[in-house]
Each structure stands twice: as C-alpha cells, then as structure tokens.
Motif scaffolding. Structure first.
Motif, mmCIF file in Angstrom:
data_model
loop_
_atom_site.group_PDB
_atom_site.id
_atom_site.type_symbol
_atom_site.label_atom_id
_atom_site.label_comp_id
_atom_site.label_asym_id
_atom_site.label_seq_id
_atom_site.Cartn_x
_atom_site.Cartn_y
_atom_site.Cartn_z
ATOM 1 N N GLY A 137 6.906 16.430 51.844
ATOM 2 C CA GLY A 137 5.888 17.226 51.103
ATOM 3 C C GLY A 137 6.340 18.933 51.310
ATOM 4 O O GLY A 137 6.565 19.624 50.120
ATOM 5 N N LEU A 138 6.496 19.232 52.277
ATOM 6 C CA LEU A 138 7.200 20.479 52.694
ATOM 7 C C LEU A 138 8.344 20.769 51.876
ATOM 8 O O LEU A 138 8.644 21.885 51.001
ATOM 9 C CB LEU A 138 7.461 20.749 54.229
ATOM 10 C CG LEU A 138 6.147 20.914 55.095
ATOM 11 C CD1 LEU A 138 6.794 20.728 56.485
ATOM 12 C CD2 LEU A 138 5.503 22.214 54.725
ATOM 13 N N ALA A 139 9.367 19.997 51.707
ATOM 14 C CA ALA A 139 10.503 20.007 50.870
ATOM 15 C C ALA A 139 10.238 20.290 49.440
ATOM 16 O O ALA A 139 10.574 21.004 48.725
ATOM 17 C CB ALA A 139 11.451 19.028 51.268
ATOM 18 N N HIS A 140 9.208 19.380 48.981
ATOM 19 C CA HIS A 140 8.798 19.464 47.682
ATOM 20 C C HIS A 140 8.327 20.883 47.195
ATOM 21 O O HIS A 140 8.622 21.234 46.252
ATOM 22 C CB HIS A 140 7.715 18.412 47.282
ATOM 23 C CG HIS A 140 8.356 17.108 47.082
ATOM 24 N ND1 HIS A 140 9.681 16.725 46.237
ATOM 25 C CD2 HIS A 140 8.202 15.839 47.459
ATOM 26 C CE1 HIS A 140 9.775 15.486 46.070
ATOM 27 N NE2 HIS A 140 8.969 14.816 47.073
ATOM 28 N N GLY A 141 7.342 21.014 48.235
ATOM 29 C CA GLY A 141 6.765 22.496 48.021
ATOM 30 C C GLY A 141 7.520 23.795 47.839
ATOM 31 O O GLY A 141 7.409 24.677 47.106
ATOM 32 N N ALA A 142 8.608 23.554 48.804
ATOM 33 C CA ALA A 142 9.500 24.774 48.698
ATOM 34 C C ALA A 142 10.474 24.799 47.553
ATOM 35 O O ALA A 142 11.101 25.827 47.370
ATOM 36 C CB ALA A 142 10.471 24.675 50.061
ATOM 37 N N GLU A 143 10.637 23.774 46.897
ATOM 38 C CA GLU A 143 11.537 23.587 45.860
ATOM 39 C C GLU A 143 10.891 23.988 44.470
ATOM 40 O O GLU A 143 11.523 23.822 43.397
ATOM 41 C CB GLU A 143 12.182 22.205 45.692
ATOM 42 C CG GLU A 143 13.307 22.057 46.910
ATOM 43 C CD GLU A 143 13.575 20.704 47.011
ATOM 44 O OE1 GLU A 143 13.138 19.801 46.380
ATOM 45 O OE2 GLU A 143 14.274 20.393 47.927
ATOM 46 N N LEU A 144 9.647 24.333 44.485
ATOM 47 C CA LEU A 144 8.876 24.776 43.205
ATOM 48 C C LEU A 144 9.210 26.098 42.775
ATOM 49 O O LEU A 144 9.537 26.748 43.535
ATOM 50 C CB LEU A 144 7.206 24.960 43.634
ATOM 51 C CG LEU A 144 6.446 25.202 42.428
ATOM 52 C CD1 LEU A 144 6.361 24.077 41.486
ATOM 53 C CD2 LEU A 144 5.154 25.568 42.849
ATOM 54 N N GLY A 145 9.757 25.832 41.418
ATOM 55 C CA GLY A 145 10.554 26.914 40.773
ATOM 56 C C GLY A 145 9.519 28.250 40.412
ATOM 57 O O GLY A 145 8.272 28.124 40.376
ATOM 58 N N ALA A 146 9.968 29.396 40.426
ATOM 59 C CA ALA A 146 9.263 30.660 40.222
ATOM 60 C C ALA A 146 8.697 30.349 38.743
ATOM 61 O O ALA A 146 9.255 29.987 37.876
ATOM 62 C CB ALA A 146 9.997 31.793 40.167
ATOM 63 N N GLY A 147 7.458 30.758 38.733
ATOM 64 C CA GLY A 147 6.649 30.556 37.348
ATOM 65 C C GLY A 147 6.089 29.145 37.202
ATOM 66 O O GLY A 147 5.413 28.944 36.168
ATOM 67 N N GLN A 148 6.529 28.304 38.025
ATOM 68 C CA GLN A 148 5.908 26.882 37.599
ATOM 69 C C GLN A 148 4.471 26.717 38.313
ATOM 70 O O GLN A 148 3.986 27.401 39.024
ATOM 71 C CB GLN A 148 6.883 25.819 38.387
ATOM 72 C CG GLN A 148 7.878 25.724 37.748
ATOM 73 C CD GLN A 148 8.767 24.688 38.563
ATOM 74 O OE1 GLN A 148 8.947 24.240 39.555
ATOM 75 N NE2 GLN A 148 9.258 23.616 37.527
ATOM 76 N N SER A 149 3.744 26.013 37.667
ATOM 77 C CA SER A 149 2.258 25.531 38.000
ATOM 78 C C SER A 149 2.503 24.434 39.347
ATOM 79 O O SER A 149 2.907 23.395 38.985
ATOM 80 C CB SER A 149 1.654 24.780 36.790
ATOM 81 O OG SER A 149 0.394 24.364 37.234
ATOM 82 N N PHE A 150 1.681 24.786 40.135
ATOM 83 C CA PHE A 150 1.856 23.838 41.305
ATOM 84 C C PHE A 150 1.150 22.537 40.740
ATOM 85 O O PHE A 150 1.335 21.407 41.162
ATOM 86 C CB PHE A 150 1.167 24.445 42.647
ATOM 87 C CG PHE A 150 1.058 23.427 43.613
ATOM 88 C CD1 PHE A 150 2.023 23.093 44.408
ATOM 89 C CD2 PHE A 150 -0.296 22.772 43.794
ATOM 90 C CE1 PHE A 150 1.746 22.033 45.491
ATOM 91 C CE2 PHE A 150 -0.377 21.861 44.972
ATOM 92 C CZ PHE A 150 0.741 21.495 45.598
ATOM 93 N N ALA A 151 0.137 22.665 40.003
ATOM 94 C CA ALA A 151 -0.795 21.612 39.907
ATOM 95 C C ALA A 151 -0.111 20.730 38.840
ATOM 96 O O ALA A 151 -0.009 19.393 39.087
ATOM 97 C CB ALA A 151 -2.024 21.862 39.140
ATOM 98 N N GLY A 152 0.705 20.966 37.801
ATOM 99 C CA GLY A 152 1.636 20.409 37.161
ATOM 100 C C GLY A 152 2.534 19.499 37.965
ATOM 101 O O GLY A 152 2.907 18.295 37.796
ATOM 102 N N TYR A 153 3.384 20.439 38.534
ATOM 103 C CA TYR A 153 4.380 19.813 39.580
ATOM 104 C C TYR A 153 3.969 18.835 40.342
ATOM 105 O O TYR A 153 4.510 17.676 40.694
ATOM 106 C CB TYR A 153 4.855 20.986 40.268
ATOM 107 C CG TYR A 153 6.154 20.708 41.120
ATOM 108 C CD1 TYR A 153 7.326 20.454 40.566
ATOM 109 C CD2 TYR A 153 6.189 21.011 42.580
ATOM 110 C CE1 TYR A 153 8.592 20.118 41.378
ATOM 111 C CE2 TYR A 153 7.259 20.648 43.439
ATOM 112 C CZ TYR A 153 8.444 20.355 42.792
ATOM 113 O OH TYR A 153 9.396 19.897 43.588
ATOM 114 N N ALA A 154 2.692 18.888 41.350
ATOM 115 C CA ALA A 154 2.268 18.040 41.887
ATOM 116 C C ALA A 154 1.732 16.886 41.170
ATOM 117 O O ALA A 154 2.187 15.561 41.800
ATOM 118 C CB ALA A 154 0.883 18.496 42.618
ATOM 119 N N VAL A 155 1.181 16.842 40.088
ATOM 120 C CA VAL A 155 0.881 15.558 39.515
ATOM 121 C C VAL A 155 2.182 14.784 39.277
ATOM 122 O O VAL A 155 2.236 13.606 39.267
ATOM 123 C CB VAL A 155 0.049 15.910 37.901
ATOM 124 C CG1 VAL A 155 0.001 14.651 37.253
ATOM 125 C CG2 VAL A 155 -1.367 16.366 38.433
#
Length: 203
Positions: A137-155
C-alpha cells in the motif's frame, strides 16, 4: 474463532465502505484517469501481482472453506491504509526492497500452509499478510501521480487487487482439489524465486 470471523467481516465491510465512498466522489476528468491508472497498476507491477495472487492461494489452503475471504479482506484493508499514509508525508526507506521481500515471505507462507509441522496459526498468518499489504500500500500511495485523485486511484487499485485475490483463491482451490502437492510446491517456489530475483535487483 468467532472473534476472528467478526474482525474479518468488519475489515471487509470497512474496505467496502471506503471503496463506495471513493466511487461516489469520482467524477469525469482527472478522477476518471486516476481510476484507470489504479486499475492498471497492480497488473503492471510484477511484485504486486505475485503478492495478491499468493494471498489468495494461501487463504485457500490455510483457512476453512467458509472463511477464506478473511485473507484477502485483511490484505485489502491494510493495503488501503498503507496507500493513504504517503498522502500525509510518510516515506519509508528501502520500500521497494521490502515489497520484494514480502513476496518471498508470502511464498514461504504458502509452503508452510501445506505442511502441518510448519503451518503458522491463522492470526500469525494474517498478521504477515497485513504487514505485506501495508508495504504494498505504501508503494501504491507513493506512486500516485501529481494532480491525480486519491479516491479514484484507490477504487481502481483496490478493485484490481480484489480480482487478483479472487484468481488466487480459484487457482488455490483447484490445486487443492486436484491433490497435486508437487504443483502447489512448484507454484510457491516460483513465487518465492521471483521475489528473491526482484529483491536482488533492488539491493
């Protein structure tokens, strides 16, 4: 065991609630892009793919038939928690090596599940699954791109992860029904070797 079942159900319900909340917040635009990126990500990271399939396989072997979803539920809950932590600035040194090592650890858990002498108690197995999930999960979260929505990415990545867990459960159930111990060991060995190869490439 009743308490264990209750905790597993609560973890699964909490995960579903968080997914539903994220889906409700999604809207056209960058949230849609984030959702697609999240769906694709677990399939493009070999370490993530192996880990989630391994959890399904372990759950099929180590947990009673009516409680096998407890393994994936524990993983998904900790995966989501881990992915949220980098949004608050948490960074873990050596994370990629830890993720690769977790794949090997899960392979060991798979092998132990088929050996009465080595099998871990269910709570200990779930704890190991939870630690592995937190790292992923930490790796997933660290790879979230700038300007991306965490909610959409997480779903997206949670949905893809659930599908991979389902594949692991299905394959694990098939291997157990077939009674091919060698196939189980070969599968676990392949997962473990792949984890070690990933670890060697990250040290």
């Amino acid at each position: 065991m009743t308490r264990f079942n209750s905790l597993a159900r609560r973890g699964g319900l909490a995960t579903l609630a968080l997914l539903a909340a994220g889906a409700a917040q999604a809207h056209p635009g960058h949230d849609t892009t984030s959702l697609v990126d999240g769906l694709v990500h677990p399939f493009t990271g070999f370490d993530h793919l192996l880990a989630m399939v391994a959890v399904g396989l372990w759950s099929a072997a180590a947990l009673p038939a009516g409680r096998r979803v407890a393994g994936p539920a524990a993983f998904l809950t900790m995966l989501l928690l881990g992915a949220a932590l980098p949004q608050f600035g948490l960074q873990l040194p050596g994370l990629e090596a830890g993720v690769a090592l977790s794949v090997t650890a899960l392979a060991g858990l798979m092998i132990a599940a088929r050996s009465p002498a080595l099998r871990l108690p269910v709570p200990a197995g779930l704890a190991l699954v939870g630690v592995a999930a937190l790292l992923h999960g930490l790796a997933h979260g660290a790879e979230l791109g700038a300007g991306q929505s965490f909610a959409g990415y997480a779903v997206g990545f949670m949905t893809a992860s659930a599908l991979l867990h389902g594949a692991g459960l299905a394959v694990g159930g098939w291997l157990l029904q077939a009674g091919q111990t060698w196939a189980w060991r070969a599968t676990a060995g392949l997962v473990g070797f792949s984890g070690l190869a990933l670890l060697a490439g990250r040290l």
